[in-house]
Design an enzyme around this catalytic site. Structure first.
Site, short mmCIF file in Angstrom:
data_model
loop_
_atom_site.label_atom_id
_atom_site.label_comp_id
_atom_site.label_asym_id
_atom_site.label_seq_id
_atom_site.Cartn_x
_atom_site.Cartn_y
_atom_site.Cartn_z
N ASP A 156 0.87 -1.17 0.00
CA ASP A 156 0.00 0.00 0.00
C ASP A 156 0.91 1.23 0.00
OD1 ASP A 156 -2.19 1.59 0.03
OD2 ASP A 156 -2.89 1.03 2.02
N CYS B 79 -7.96 -24.08 18.53
CA CYS B 79 -9.19 -24.40 19.24
C CYS B 79 -9.28 -25.87 19.63
CB CYS B 79 -10.39 -23.98 18.41
SG CYS B 79 -10.37 -22.22 18.05
ZN LIG Z 1 -10.09 -22.00 15.83
#
Ligand SMILES: [Zn+2]
Length: 495
Positions: free
Chosen positions: A95, A286
């Protein structure tokens, strides 16, 4: 000379609605689109850039203005190149400082200086210093800033003419007519990538209706063969919608910014980690941590950033699979149920169905009716436009499922909402092989009954019998009753 043959740089391999799977060639390798470019902050690297590939990233984006302004970064970049500075050998977009310009009102660099700097450090996709005009400004201001942007982009096109790709940002605030005008002007300057600029405020405020209009207007002005970057879009919950409109590239600073704030990204929205009792994801983070452990972890920010990246790229892969299967609009309809404002965006998407219909493949995966919005899908619109192709004569029976004595009629038509009536021989043909609920909703009936009425009117020489289901309740049934013999199924007797 500009880079000849846009098709050599961007190749489209598969399409669904306005979405496509493409291949973008850059000096540091080829990228499959749609994809997300993780934003790399050259000052702080929560996750090392070369690890980004493990999440599915094929291209990164960083800010050349930040590097330019900081002596210790600038000298390394000039000596070892951008890829050496970030220690990443794949494609990197840069950018220009336009974002800083939009936040602070000024930057300490000229368009030419920042273009030459990006060129020197070996950026793969160079962005000029355009003016990002925010939403809702006066039309005259949007027009004036667009003129300055146009000058700078022309200068950029003259300056950057090698292997490196040059981006031509489309501005125009919230004025679709300005966006389309800007896009069609830039089309003739032959940029390799077209970012749609200054849309972040629209996304932050959940103004998806206007976002859809901005994208659609810009796309109309551009060549459908050009890759489009929705600048600043990093939340996976709106990727499917944007891809369906023809966006190919996204960039995510969100994965890191959200992590810093303790926010956990899912395709259905964002959770604050303080309020999560469970982790609704099976990424490596997770799977390893409970919600409680994640919340209390010393490296919580990094873990959240990793989860956010996994969630982001999982959605990209699903979108690509849906394009392959011709099921992108089904995914869009599901995703847009995550937030009422996204549902507004979905409705706006289908307000552009006449345009989408021209891009949508004529045949694809089985059409699934997912809710009232499905009645406005491009496939349904296409059927309505082609009713005059049917030439009907003699006695014609229109029914949902078979009825006794139907063989005595010259023609049997099947009634299926949201389409209407079509010859029974076409039952297994796309899109009539659609999976639809047993009892159509009001929107599906409206479209199907008005198409049926139109078909009856187009064939005055034929004699129609319409077998109506008692569950169908709609004012158009009375209209059909005036032009055809209408019999409720339970009253039907074999004649
Ligand atoms: Zn996750």
């Amino acid at each position: 000379m500009y880079n000849p043959g846009m098709s050599a740089i961007f190749e489209i391999l598969g399409k669904d609605a306005g979405g496509r799977i493409g291949r973008l060639r850059t000096p540091h390798g080829t990228v499959e689109t749609p994809t997300v470019m993780p934003v790399i902050n050259p000052n702080i690297q929560l996750i090392p850039p070369k690890e980004m590939r493990n999440f599915g990233a094929e291209i990164l984006i960083t800010n050349s203005y930040i590097i330019y302004r900081k002596e210790e970064l600038r000298s390394v970049a000039l000596e070892k190149g951008l890829h050496g500075l970030l220690d990443f050998d794949g494609p990197i977009m840069t950018d220009s400082g336009s974002f800083q310009l939009s936040v602070y009102g000024s930057v300490e660099v000229t368009n030419e200086e920042i273009l030459e700097f990006q060129q020197k450090i070996g950026s793969d996709i160079i962005v000029p210093l355009d003016i990002p005009t925010p939403p809702d400004v006066h039309f005259r201001r949007a027009e004036e800033e667009l003129a300055v942007t146009a000058e700078r982009l022309e200068a950029a096109r003259r300056l950057i003419q090698g292997e490196q790709l040059l981006a031509g940002p489309v501005q125009g605030s919230t004025y679709p007519e300005l966006r389309e005008k800007a896009a069609s002007y830039l089309k003739d300057l032959h940029f390799e990538v077209y970012p749609l600029g200054a849309v972040v405020p629209l996304m932050e405020a959940y103004r998806y209706t206007e976002l859809v209009d901005v994208i659609a207007a810009s796309k109309r002005g551009l060549s459908p063969a050009s890759p489009v970057h929705l600048f600043g879009a990093g939340h996976p919950m709106m990727f499917a919608l944007a891809v369906a409109l023809g966006c190919d590239l996204f960039d995510s600073a969100a994965y890191a910014l959200y992590a810093k704030d303790g926010r956990y990204i899912t395709v259905n929205g964002t959770y604050h980690v303080e309020k999560l009792n469970y982790l609704p994801c099976s990424c490596p983070v997770c799977s390893r941590y409970s919600a409680d452990e994640l919340r209390k972890a010393d490296n919580r920010e990094e873990l959240l950033a990793r989860h956010n990246l996994y969630a982001t790229f999982a959605e990209i892969r699903l979108i690509k699979q849906c394009i392959k299967d011709g099921k992108l609009l089904e995914l869009v309809e599901q995703r847009c149920r995550a937030h009422p404002k996204l549902l507004d965006g979905l409705k706006e998407l289908y307000s552009h169905s006449p345009w989408l219909e021209q891009l949508d493949p004529a045949t694809k995966g089985t059409f699934f009716y997912c809710g009232p919005e499905s009645a406005s899908r491009p496939e349904v619109l296409r059927f309505g436009k082609r009713l005059d192709r049917f030439n009907l004569e003699g006695s014609v029976i229109i029914r949902t499922t078979p009825v006794k004595g139907e063989k005595d009629y010259d023609q049997i038509l099947i009634f299926k909402a949201p389409f209407g009536a079509f010859p029974a021989e076409m039952e297994e043909v796309y899109p009539f092989n659609a999976e639809v609920p047993k009892f159509p909703d009001y929107e599906a009936l409206t479209t199907a009954l008005s198409n049926t009425l139109k078909l009856i009117e187009l064939n005055p020489q034929a004699e129609f019998t319409f077998i109506c289901e008692k569950e169908f309740s709609h004012p158009l049934i009375d209209e059909i009753n005036k032009k055809a013999k209408l019999v409720y199924r339970e009253d039907w007797r074999e004649e």
